[in-house]
Design an enzyme around this catalytic site. Sequence first.
Site, PDB file in Angstrom:
ATOM      1  CG  ASP A 150      -5.709  35.751  57.307  1.00 41.66           C
ATOM      2  OD1 ASP A 150      -5.258  34.610  57.443  1.00 41.66           O
ATOM      3  OD2 ASP A 150      -5.322  36.543  56.419  1.00 41.66           O
ATOM      4  CD  GLU A 192      -2.401  33.350  60.180  1.00 39.36           C
ATOM      5  OE1 GLU A 192      -1.694  32.494  59.626  1.00 39.36           O
ATOM      6  OE2 GLU A 192      -3.147  34.129  59.545  1.00 39.36           O
TER       7      GLU A 192
END
Length: 586
Positions: free
Chosen positions: A244, A281
Amino acid sequence: MTGFEVWAPQAGLVRVEVDGEVSAMEPGDGGWWRADVEAGVGSRYGFLLDDDAVVLPDPRSPRQPDGVHGRSAVHALDQRGWTDAAWTGRQLPGSVIYELHVGTFTPEGTFDAAIRRLDHLVDLGVTTVELMPVNAFNGVWNWGYDGVLWYAVHEPYGGPDGLQRFVNACHGRGLAVALDVVYNHLGPSGNYLPRFGPYLSEGRNSWGQSLNLDGPGSDEVRRFIIDNALRWFRDFHIDALRLDAVHALDDRRAIPLLEELAVETESLSAHLGRPLTLIAESDLNDPRLITPRAAGGYGLHGQWNDDLHHAIHTAVSGERQGYYADFGSLRCLADTLRHGFFHAATYSSFRGRIHGRPLDTRTTPASSLLAYTCTHDQIGNRALGDRPSAYLTDGQLAIKAALVLLSPYTPMLFMGEEWGARTPFQFFTSHPEPDLAAAVAQGRKTEFADHGWPAADIPDPQDPATFDRSTLDWAEPSKPAHARLLRCYRDLLTLRRTHADITDPRLDLLHIEYDEGQRWIILHRNRIHLICNLSAVPVTVALTGRPLLAWDPVDRTATHTTVPGHGFVVLDSVTEPGERAWSTSR
């Protein structure tokens, strides 16, 4: 006897409580404390630091049956419970990823309930199931990005044993499992790590204090993160990790954490004899993430690509607000599809500066970039959490799907998009602390009020109804309008699986034509041609061939093809007599 250990470099005394009995721990090298104590599976334990009377859960707790504020539990997965001995893994190239949130994928919100829906994903053509974070967080429901005990699996989902059953079930159906992990911040409730050691830095990102990745004591903090990642691969047989928001990692070391993680993941992959994948990401548009280490990169295998999402979404929907401002033209769409990034050392009006770096399309395979029509972020971070199905026609949804699924990139779907789910995916939390709950709800309203949304229209994240509304309705796929779109997705994925021209990841072989005025665009993939009509009126283009798939019936002459408004057609330029054409309108 069971060995207990904990890193607490700043403590002068550490004790471990096991099933109500307190024992002193012995200090060791590097700030580690150890003790051997009688305990069994399920025994509750925690640590007491110095003269503090509060028992703290284990930072590396394997299970938290009583919540993140409770005591940890001794636990180890039953190795006899694994049924995936024949599983050899799956590489990222050639994959089709499906992102889901365990709590809202089914009404029951558990791993076991999700297992009962896996055959739907297999029939759809999915190869990899990506779970939003399942680490332990406070409360019952949450997106998962408020995790505080990263080694434990959220109990209401089914805990660690439930995750083991889920992975077994996926591997038994030929599905790989990817897991979303968060290493850039910790949640606001139940984070006891600073009591044990210097886990956090003075820096902050959008979600709170940053992890201490390069300051004093950071060696053990980095080890804490890397060991967590390897635990998912090794102990839970996970195949891929989605990392993330890596742009929020505050790391100034010469060897970045991500590169270090890539090295250790590669080593573990060789040891286990199956591929292990790292997908980032990132908001940076920095090709170094997916550049091999031998070429000066970090050596990750893939990354989410929001530029592709923005280019496709704005061209089809017409939205231009916020970070969509630079997108929307067919030229933008064509450039992004051809080059991977739209912002590649170019000016970003949203950021007010030059952004990104060009991708070397000659050496970087398109399969290392993930393309999608929507994600949990692109839906849930809208004010109302409304899906594209709430404001686009079914034809527009089909066009977006065709542009993603027939592109050279690795496609990813978000749960329910394949049938145009009408349920929203809203931002939801269940913080038990009244002050925190109120602050989160007010913060959400304030954020969107600044963009002109009436505060009363913003769903309260703490309202159980917000969570309930976000749960998929599995009665929808059998309804005619939903069933037609679902059939389209299946046919598109069948085309992708059966035509090598579509899965070829070489971007230099992708050729695109478009007409900005008439709003049509054509993707040429060697013999395969995708014609999309983004306007509401029919368009005629000078291209013909054997139709493989169409959203609505098309008119063809010897030299031209007419595509209805908000429609698409896939043509094969090599006609083979006697083969039946596919059409979702049949």
